[in-house]
Motif scaffolding. Structure first.
Motif, PDB file in Angstrom:
ATOM      1  N   ARG A  59       0.616  -1.316   0.023  1.00  0.00           N
ATOM      2  CA  ARG A  59       0.014  -0.067   0.020  1.00  0.00           C
ATOM      3  C   ARG A  59       0.896   1.270   0.098  1.00  0.00           C
ATOM      4  NH1 ARG A  59      -5.306   0.023   2.511  1.00  0.00           N
ATOM      5  NH2 ARG A  59      -4.402   1.640   3.748  1.00  0.00           N
ATOM      6  N   TYR A  62       0.798   3.657  -2.938  1.00  0.00           N
ATOM      7  CA  TYR A  62      -0.455   4.497  -2.997  1.00  0.00           C
ATOM      8  C   TYR A  62      -0.468   5.555  -2.097  1.00  0.00           C
ATOM      9  CZ  TYR A  62      -5.380   5.533  -2.248  1.00  0.00           C
ATOM     10  OH  TYR A  62      -6.396   6.019  -2.174  1.00  0.00           O
ATOM     11  N   ASN A 122       2.965   5.113 -10.255  1.00  0.00           N
ATOM     12  CA  ASN A 122       1.653   4.984 -10.117  1.00  0.00           C
ATOM     13  C   ASN A 122       1.249   3.516 -10.492  1.00  0.00           C
ATOM     14  OD1 ASN A 122      -0.621   5.272 -12.543  1.00  0.00           O
ATOM     15  ND2 ASN A 122      -1.256   6.128 -10.586  1.00  0.00           N
ATOM     16  N   ALA A 125       1.731   1.555  -7.360  1.00  0.00           N
ATOM     17  CA  ALA A 125       0.780   1.919  -6.464  1.00  0.00           C
ATOM     18  C   ALA A 125      -0.678   1.001  -6.785  1.00  0.00           C
ATOM     19  CB  ALA A 125       0.570   3.284  -6.408  1.00  0.00           C
ATOM     20  N   PHE A 129      -2.033  -1.857  -4.437  1.00  0.00           N
ATOM     21  CA  PHE A 129      -3.363  -1.311  -3.584  1.00  0.00           C
ATOM     22  C   PHE A 129      -4.322  -2.299  -4.108  1.00  0.00           C
ATOM     23  CE2 PHE A 129      -7.120   1.202  -2.911  1.00  0.00           C
ATOM     24  CZ  PHE A 129      -6.923   1.574  -1.710  1.00  0.00           C
ATOM     25  N   GLU A 247      -7.676   4.843  -8.593  1.00  0.00           N
ATOM     26  CA  GLU A 247      -6.451   5.004  -8.031  1.00  0.00           C
ATOM     27  C   GLU A 247      -6.109   3.602  -8.401  1.00  0.00           C
ATOM     28  OE1 GLU A 247      -8.899   6.171  -6.313  1.00  0.00           O
ATOM     29  OE2 GLU A 247      -8.227   8.345  -5.858  1.00  0.00           O
ATOM     30  N   THR A 248      -6.907   2.405  -8.246  1.00  0.00           N
ATOM     31  CA  THR A 248      -6.499   1.123  -8.705  1.00  0.00           C
ATOM     32  C   THR A 248      -6.362   0.992 -10.300  1.00  0.00           C
ATOM     33  OG1 THR A 248      -8.716   0.337  -9.046  1.00  0.00           O
ATOM     34  CG2 THR A 248      -7.957   0.423  -6.848  1.00  0.00           C
TER      35      THR A 248
END
Length: 362
Positions: A59, A62, A122, A125, A129, A247-248
């Motif tokens: 995590r 992220y 990114n 992340a 995540f 964000e995923t």
């Protein structure tokens, strides 16, 4: 113009100090996230300290994305203050190097830092995540059948058989898998016909595949079923738009996701906002560097001032808050995502450039 040797020296100083801030932020975020996860997951049967630490490591990229603007701000301030304290900027000015010239290496470093954050951090992340969410959902799956509306996303689908209300405790696989899902089926008169509690539900082509299901019908004994199929007209693009967290989705996949969602008539504002924010990140970090310069170049000539440093931190914090607020408007569709992402960057850049022009060039 600033020479190659001096420019490289300033650039390496900025990179070194930025790395120090990155390592410190990484360690602090890891400790805090591990502590928080341990408190939340320690009661689960599959929990162990080593596994929780592994989840925290997944995590961290992220979490680190959220603090990159502050790292750029503090790194630029620390670099310029250290150069001022050693009178290196005074020597550079004495040979005709202007503020714009010795800020160029720092701005270049901030821009490269932003590119690395978008192109390297990114994707890590997004994967980390999403993977951590899947593992956490598996730990929690089947622990309880209680469903509370404050923590469950709900969807409503309509088919020829009637309507179905869909809820879930956890969303994984970008919204295409629901963990501890609840399907409440209604007939054409809006009366509840049955409730299906499933350990997991996967969206396939034209149907939901429910696994390890408990079927409840009013006045009947609950029945356990291995699998159940629920027809649906929902498209994966709609489910992703409704349930998946932007964000995923890695940066390289966002444009295709946005185009696919819009081809089915979905606005995809959240994904577009996230994409534009990532595009603007390198420029935002450069803007943070300019803001740092407005409060870090005066110390040698006018005496050091903690108030000026505090002002720089406050200005960076205000810029970050404005960015978050405008991003919320972009996600909701009140402001075009492109405008919402780039407006704070332009405002900060104009502020920094105007201030430096006034102080350095009159």
């Amino acid at each position: 113009m600033i020479g190659w040797t001096l420019g490289r020296y300033f650039f390496l100083r900025y990179v070194t100090i930025t790395c120090y801030f990155l390592m410190g932020s990484f360690a602090l975020a890891l400790i805090l996230d591990f502590t928080e996860l341990s408190g939340k997951l320690s009661a689960l049967p599959d929990y162990s300290a080593i596994r929780a630490f592994g989840l925290s490591v997944m995590r961290i990229p992220y979490i680190m994305q959220q603090v990159f603007p502050f790292i750029a701000l503090f790194a630029a301030m620390a670099t310029l203050i250290s150069l001022n304290r050693k009178y290196e900027l005074v020597v550079a000015r004495s040979v005709g190097v202007s503020a714009w010239q010795f800020l160029l290496p720092a701005c270049t470093g901030a821009f490269l830092f932003g590119l690395a954050a978008v192109l390297v951090i990114n994707p890590l992340a997004a994967y980390g995540f999403e993977r951590s969410e899947q593992i956490t959902a598996n730990w929690r799956a089947g622990k309880t059948n209680d469903v509370s509306a404050d923590r469950v996303p709900w969807l409503r689908q309509k088919t020829e058989e009637g309507e179905t209300i869909i809820g879930s405790k956890s969303i994984v696989n970008r919204g295409l898998r629901l963990v501890d899902a609840v399907f409440i089926r209604l007939d054409k008169n809006q009366d509840v016909t049955e409730r299906l509690d499933a350990k997991s539900a996967d969206l396939d082509d034209g149907f939901w595949q429910l696994n390890q299901v408990t079927k409840f019908v009013l006045g009947e004994t609950p029945v356990s079923l291995e699998t159940v199929r629920i027809p649906t007209h929902l498209r994966p693009e709609f489910v992703e738009e409704s349930l998946a967290r932007p964000e995923t989705i890695p940066f390289f996949e966002l444009r295709n996701k946005i185009a696919a969602a819009r081809s089915f008539g979905y606005p995809a504002n959240a994904f577009d906002m996230h994409f534009q924010s990532l595009l603007a990140l390198p420029a935002l970090l450069m803007a943070m560097t300019l803001i740092a310069a407005t409060v870090s170049l005066k110390f040698v000539r006018f005496g050091q001032s903690g108030t000026m440093i505090l002002g720089g931190v406050l200005a960076g914090f205000v810029l970050y808050v404005v960015t978050v607020v405008v991003k919320a408007f972009g996600n909701a569709g009140f402001v075009p995502p492109f405008v919402a992402a780039w407006t704070p960057v332009l405002i900060a850049t104009f502020f920094g450039v105007s201030f430096l022009l006034h102080k350095e060039d009159g």
